[in-house]
Design a protein around this motif. Structure first.
Motif, PDB file in Angstrom:
ATOM      1  N   ALA A  76       0.819  -1.212   0.000  1.00  0.00           N
ATOM      2  CA  ALA A  76       0.000   0.000   0.000  1.00  0.00           C
ATOM      3  C   ALA A  76       0.852   1.260   0.000  1.00  0.00           C
ATOM      4  N   ILE A  77       1.911   1.274   0.811  1.00  0.00           N
ATOM      5  CA  ILE A  77       2.775   2.456   0.877  1.00  0.00           C
ATOM      6  C   ILE A  77       3.589   2.593  -0.403  1.00  0.00           C
ATOM      7  N   ARG A  78       4.025   1.476  -0.924  1.00  0.00           N
ATOM      8  CA  ARG A  78       4.751   1.498  -2.203  1.00  0.00           C
ATOM      9  C   ARG A  78       3.863   2.088  -3.303  1.00  0.00           C
ATOM     10  N   LYS A  79       2.613   1.652  -3.349  1.00  0.00           N
ATOM     11  CA  LYS A  79       1.692   2.166  -4.366  1.00  0.00           C
ATOM     12  C   LYS A  79       1.424   3.654  -4.166  1.00  0.00           C
ATOM     13  N   LEU A  80       1.345   4.074  -2.914  1.00  0.00           N
ATOM     14  CA  LEU A  80       1.150   5.489  -2.633  1.00  0.00           C
ATOM     15  C   LEU A  80       2.285   6.304  -3.243  1.00  0.00           C
ATOM     16  N   HIS A  81       3.518   5.832  -3.079  1.00  0.00           N
ATOM     17  CA  HIS A  81       4.663   6.558  -3.633  1.00  0.00           C
ATOM     18  C   HIS A  81       4.693   6.497  -5.155  1.00  0.00           C
ATOM     19  N   PHE A  82       4.170   5.422  -5.739  1.00  0.00           N
ATOM     20  CA  PHE A  82       4.103   5.358  -7.193  1.00  0.00           C
ATOM     21  C   PHE A  82       3.273   6.519  -7.752  1.00  0.00           C
ATOM     22  N   LEU A  83       2.203   6.878  -7.046  1.00  0.00           N
ATOM     23  CA  LEU A  83       1.297   7.902  -7.573  1.00  0.00           C
ATOM     24  C   LEU A  83       1.456   9.272  -6.930  1.00  0.00           C
ATOM     25  N   ASN A  84       2.187   9.352  -5.846  1.00  0.00           N
ATOM     26  CA  ASN A  84       2.282  10.594  -5.085  1.00  0.00           C
ATOM     27  C   ASN A  84       2.806  11.755  -5.921  1.00  0.00           C
ATOM     28  N   ARG A  85       3.779  11.496  -6.771  1.00  0.00           N
ATOM     29  CA  ARG A  85       4.370  12.551  -7.611  1.00  0.00           C
ATOM     30  C   ARG A  85       4.190  12.269  -9.101  1.00  0.00           C
ATOM     31  N   ALA A  86       3.424  11.234  -9.434  1.00  0.00           N
ATOM     32  CA  ALA A  86       3.351  10.774 -10.828  1.00  0.00           C
ATOM     33  C   ALA A  86       2.727  11.812 -11.754  1.00  0.00           C
ATOM     34  N   LYS A  87       3.401  12.048 -12.867  1.00  0.00           N
ATOM     35  CA  LYS A  87       2.878  12.914 -13.915  1.00  0.00           C
ATOM     36  C   LYS A  87       2.535  12.122 -15.174  1.00  0.00           C
TER      37      LYS A  87
END
Length: 307
Positions: free
Chosen positions: A202-213
């Motif tokens: 869950a945290i890994r996925k959060l970081h995947f999208l946190n800054r994703a452009k």
């Protein structure tokens, strides 16, 4: 004359002359797990009750380091860990072919031969993902500019290829690895200071999208599908900002998932098919990402690239 330091009462144990058992009792107390500082108590930190703390730490470590490196936006690449570079795929194919000469009726080997042939055919995606990594790595003002940085799941296959492309041009890139029951090594092309190991998906996925452009997805299996559909769901439900989602390899994706069937069955809306596009190669995907952000009035690069 040097002033003698006064010893405070708690700076020494109770004297043995006061109680012969005092030192033994104190030693027993200090060996108790409850006397260990919380952050150094492994049993406590790994307990069910401390899960909330672990979730926060899992998030915070990577977040602080990415802030330190000035990473504002990421271009995320997903894809199969099993798709390898062409020579490696051919080597596997030749090895299985040699084994089949000895046991031509071995059904297991015949199946492996078929898969090996398919992997040779898909190996061009490795080259393309590497090319995409180079495109992202060369973007911005210069390769040292980390404001827009490539991010992958940190493993082999397509992930390795994309990180390798950034490495080819001297750019930094990020890898988000996950701790699994079996050993998983990071690919060698991630920037060491930006390679993270997560405990929680869950945290890994959060970081995947946190800054994703942008999200660029190459052919893959369960993990790739999971990441793709979770992203599409979050965009569909407006739980995250809309970003361009590009599926590389239209033939693969249309055979793997019948999107038109889902639309015709009414389980997705016709407009949901507009949440992503298909592209044939890295350059086409990158051009679309740049134009998408320009059309939104929020260019990915607000300043001209320095020559």
């Amino acid at each position: 004359m040097k002033k003698k330091k006064t010893t405070l009462p708690w700076e020494h144990p109770k004297l043995e002359e006061e109680d012969p058992k005092s030192l033994e009792l104190i030693e027993t107390i200090m060996k108790s797990p409850t006397y260990t500082m919380a952050e150094k108590d492994a049993a406590f930190m790994e307990s069910y009750e401390a899960r909330g703390i672990r979730l926060e730490l899992d998030y915070l470590k990577a977040e602080l380091k990415m802030n330190e490196y000035g990473i504002e936006h990421t271009i995320v690449v997903f894809g199969s860990a099993r798709i390898v570079e062409r020579e490696t795929a051919f080597k596997r194919l030749r090895m299985i072919s040699d084994l089949l000469h000895e046991t031509p009726d071995d059904k297991r080997l015949l199946r492996e031969l078929y898969v090996a042939e398919r992997m040779v055919e898909k190996s061009h995606y490795y080259d393309d993902a590497r090319a995409f990594g180079r495109l992202v790595g060369k973007s911005g003002k210069k390769v040292e500019d980390c404001r827009v940085t490539l991010m992958t799941g940190g493993g082999p296959g397509i992930m390795e290829a994309a990180n390798r492309g950034a490495y080819d041009v001297g750019a930094k890139s990020i890898g988000l690895n996950i701790k699994l029951p079996h050993e998983q090594y990071p690919n060698p092309y991630i920037t060491p200071e930006l390679c993270f190991l997560f405990h929680y998906f869950a945290i890994r996925k959060l970081h995947f999208l946190n800054r994703a452009k942008a999200l660029v997805v190459y052919p893959g299996g369960f993990g790739t599908f999971d990441e793709l559909f979770e992203t599409l769901t979050l965009i569909q439900t407006q739980k995250t900002n809309e970003i361009p989602v590009v599926l590389i390899g239209e033939h693969y994706w249309k055979k793997a998932i019948d999107f038109e069937f889902l639309k015709d069955e009414g389980v997705i809306a016709p407009a949901d098919l507009d949440l992503f596009i298909f592209a044939d190669n890295a350059q086409e995907a990158w051009d679309y990402i740049i134009s998408w952000h320009n059309e939104q009035g929020n260019p990915l690069f607000s300043e001209q690239k320095e020559s």
